[in-house]
Design a protein around this motif. Structure first.
Motif, mmCIF file in Angstrom:
data_model
loop_
_atom_site.group_PDB
_atom_site.id
_atom_site.type_symbol
_atom_site.label_atom_id
_atom_site.label_comp_id
_atom_site.label_asym_id
_atom_site.label_seq_id
_atom_site.Cartn_x
_atom_site.Cartn_y
_atom_site.Cartn_z
ATOM 1 N N ARG A 80 0.837 -1.216 0.000
ATOM 2 C CA ARG A 80 0.000 0.000 0.000
ATOM 3 C C ARG A 80 0.864 1.255 0.000
ATOM 4 O O ARG A 80 0.543 2.245 -0.660
ATOM 5 C CB ARG A 80 -0.957 0.000 1.183
ATOM 6 N N GLU A 98 1.246 4.088 -2.929
ATOM 7 C CA GLU A 98 0.807 5.383 -2.405
ATOM 8 C C GLU A 98 -0.682 5.385 -2.066
ATOM 9 O O GLU A 98 -1.422 6.312 -2.405
ATOM 10 C CB GLU A 98 1.165 6.505 -3.378
ATOM 11 N N LYS A 99 -1.108 4.321 -1.396
ATOM 12 C CA LYS A 99 -2.481 4.201 -0.903
ATOM 13 C C LYS A 99 -2.410 4.056 0.621
ATOM 14 O O LYS A 99 -2.519 2.960 1.161
ATOM 15 C CB LYS A 99 -3.175 2.976 -1.498
ATOM 16 N N PRO A 100 -2.260 5.170 1.305
ATOM 17 C CA PRO A 100 -2.093 5.083 2.762
ATOM 18 C C PRO A 100 -3.376 4.635 3.477
ATOM 19 O O PRO A 100 -4.485 4.799 2.966
ATOM 20 C CB PRO A 100 -1.726 6.511 3.161
ATOM 21 N N ILE A 101 -3.191 4.074 4.643
ATOM 22 C CA ILE A 101 -4.316 3.722 5.511
ATOM 23 C C ILE A 101 -4.767 5.021 6.170
ATOM 24 O O ILE A 101 -3.984 5.695 6.828
ATOM 25 C CB ILE A 101 -3.879 2.710 6.587
ATOM 26 N N THR A 102 -6.025 5.343 5.992
ATOM 27 C CA THR A 102 -6.506 6.633 6.489
ATOM 28 C C THR A 102 -7.414 6.517 7.701
ATOM 29 O O THR A 102 -7.811 7.532 8.272
ATOM 30 C CB THR A 102 -7.260 7.383 5.371
ATOM 31 N N SER A 103 -7.743 5.289 8.084
ATOM 32 C CA SER A 103 -8.610 5.125 9.250
ATOM 33 C C SER A 103 -8.344 3.776 9.911
ATOM 34 O O SER A 103 -7.765 2.877 9.305
ATOM 35 C CB SER A 103 -10.086 5.213 8.835
ATOM 36 N N ALA A 146 -10.091 1.036 7.941
ATOM 37 C CA ALA A 146 -9.341 0.528 6.783
ATOM 38 C C ALA A 146 -8.228 -0.421 7.232
ATOM 39 O O ALA A 146 -7.980 -1.449 6.599
ATOM 40 C CB ALA A 146 -8.761 1.685 5.985
#
Length: 103
Positions: free
Chosen positions: A50, A54-59, A62
């Motif tokens: 991830r 460049e798909k960060p964990i935002t919560s 998730a």
């Protein structure tokens, strides 16, 4: 002789069953421990992927969903593996034998 010999045989038989149960339980726990290690490794790789994409964990939701996805897949692989199935069968058998010999 007589009653004490039979009692002694019964006690030794029960102890042998207890030993076998605990030996097989240890083997079973080792397999489960290896499974947890595999889950953590897969989870780490999923997180790294991830980051690379460049798909960060935002919560936290998730993060939890990713954990469930990875863990479910790893546990399915573990529970379908030959060593797990064989050891689980031996554990069940040893447990039943021990219960019978407790009587």
């Amino acid at each position: 002789l007589g009653y004490t010999r039979e009692l002694n045989d019964k006690i030794l038989s029960g102890f042998d069953a207890w030993q076998e149960l605990h030996q097989v339980n240890l083997e079973y726990q080792l397999i489960l421990g290896e499974g947890w290690v595999s889950i953590l490794e897969r989870f780490q790789k999923a997180l790294e992927t991830r980051v690379d994409e460049e798909k960060p964990i935002t919560s936290l939701e998730a993060l939890a969903n990713l954990w469930y996805e990875v863990a479910d897949s790893a546990f399915i692989d573990l529970f379908r593996s030959e060593p797990y199935i064989r050891t689980q069968g031996r554990l069940l058998s040893a447990s039943l034998t021990y219960r019978i010999r407790q009587r």
